[in-house]
Design an enzyme around this catalytic site. Sequence first.
Site, PDB file in Angstrom:
ATOM      1  N   TRP A 289     -86.093  32.104 -65.110  1.00 42.90           N
ATOM      2  CA  TRP A 289     -85.256  31.666 -66.226  1.00 42.90           C
ATOM      3  C   TRP A 289     -84.387  32.815 -66.728  1.00 42.90           C
ATOM      4  CZ3 TRP A 289     -85.053  33.377 -71.353  1.00 42.90           C
ATOM      5  CH2 TRP A 289     -84.286  32.590 -72.215  1.00 42.90           C
ATOM      6  N   HIS A 290     -84.924  34.027 -66.715  1.00 42.58           N
ATOM      7  CA  HIS A 290     -84.170  35.166 -67.222  1.00 42.58           C
ATOM      8  C   HIS A 290     -82.995  35.537 -66.325  1.00 42.58           C
ATOM      9  CE1 HIS A 290     -87.566  35.906 -69.998  1.00 42.58           C
ATOM     10  NE2 HIS A 290     -86.657  36.515 -70.714  1.00 42.58           N
ATOM     11  N   GLY A 291     -83.095  35.304 -65.057  1.00 45.53           N
ATOM     12  CA  GLY A 291     -81.992  35.683 -64.195  1.00 45.53           C
ATOM     13  C   GLY A 291     -82.192  35.252 -62.755  1.00 45.53           C
TER      14      GLY A 291
END
Length: 485
Positions: free
Chosen positions: A325-327
């Site tokens: 989700w972060h990257g």
Amino acid sequence: MLFNSYEYIFFFLPITFFVYFFLLNKRLIVGAKGFLVFASLFFYSWWNPIYLPIILISMLFNYTIGNVLNQDASHAKVSKKSILFFGIFANIALLGYFKYADFFIENFNYIWNENVGLYNLALPLGISFFTFQQISYLVDSYKKETSEYDFLNYALFVTFFPQLIAGPIVHHKEMMPQFASRWNLVKRYKNIAIGLFVFSIGLFKKVVIADAFSSWATTGFDHAQTLNMIEAWATSLSYTFQLYFDFSGYTDMAIGAALLFNIKLPINFNSPYKAKDIQDFWRRWHITLSHFLRDYIYIPLGGSRVSEPRVYANLLITFLLGGLWHGAGWTFIFWGFLHGAALVIHRIWKKLGFTMHTLLAWFITFNFINIAWIFFRAKDFSDALKVLKGMFFGEFMLPDKYAGKLHFLSDFGVSFGQVFADIEGKNKTFTFIVLAFIVVLALKNSMELRKSFKPNYYYLSMTLVLLFTAISMMSTVSEFLYFNF
């Protein structure tokens, strides 16, 4: 538009505040809320107007699906579960297209030796945050845990500008009743005073502290070819503190700005670097994301109600998805794996009944978090390994000024030279790291200060000093790190 910009501080925020309450004072409640939605969309489109239709379509789509899920299913031709899956799939597909399409194409090309062209899409601001918020709304609508909200309040829930771009990830149960409450439709001067105080703390964190660490972290990770041991540790710690002060600073500014409108956003940070184990860290760091991962991924997978091996698998899956989700990159996935594995080890440790001295527990936890952030920050694994190599196998060097008095240390492998040269820092780097440790470990955090706030000259002076100091240092306006996520 950035919270740490002159346009926001001197024009957008005060104009929005005064127009909103002017309309409310004229008893134009619908007009005031409509104006706040319009202002929020203007705030969002300031960055790139081309992505405005995306949030509008997403908002209309999810509101419609949520209403369908709220209706009586006795005469429905399609099951509610199918509608829910369709809604979740549509949200994930939208997020996946913009955020992960190039990542999957790159991996496809690498595995199959193909040359499929990349889309090179710019990531729409806030898409990860407003997508998660609306997925939780759909799931709760399916569970009959939502009410029949009118569209205007729903639009405010999604677009409210303080939290729109980088959170905190708000929940409809926390926000929708506040937008519907008539008690929040008049100016409350204590909220205004607290809001400005918290906003000033966040602005100071970002402009004075986070941006100072940014230059050293960027040089160490992205530009330096090699790092000695002190420079490598300074690089990793600079990013560790930059990320905290940058993101918690944004959250403080969001909470402060929202309070001007009598809206209380959830706490997102609670001194996470004071954590004494990895579970405690995730109860303190990005709290709203932790709650989302727990409620909508970990628990649906079975949580801790299943066999112990399944619990370990659930933890790993949850944090692998949290990393993704972060990257869109393997370094983010590996960062998620590290935290998932740490939580598994922590759970086994507790099951076996082992304990550890508090200071040692904090030391291990903090250093694990610091090392894990290296993979979170590095552009690729080679950059991460460069920093790690310097931290544990780099040359140990002291400043030249100590060479005369401490020359005997050269017999033990210590070198003397210009420390911090490769990350373009001087004594300021060391000073900032020491001060950062004092701030995060010894001082009250912004939410603790908020609780003790009193509308007196002391807090007024603190607010003005923090604001004027930060504004005077806003020579160059920098983005917030979580705009990339």
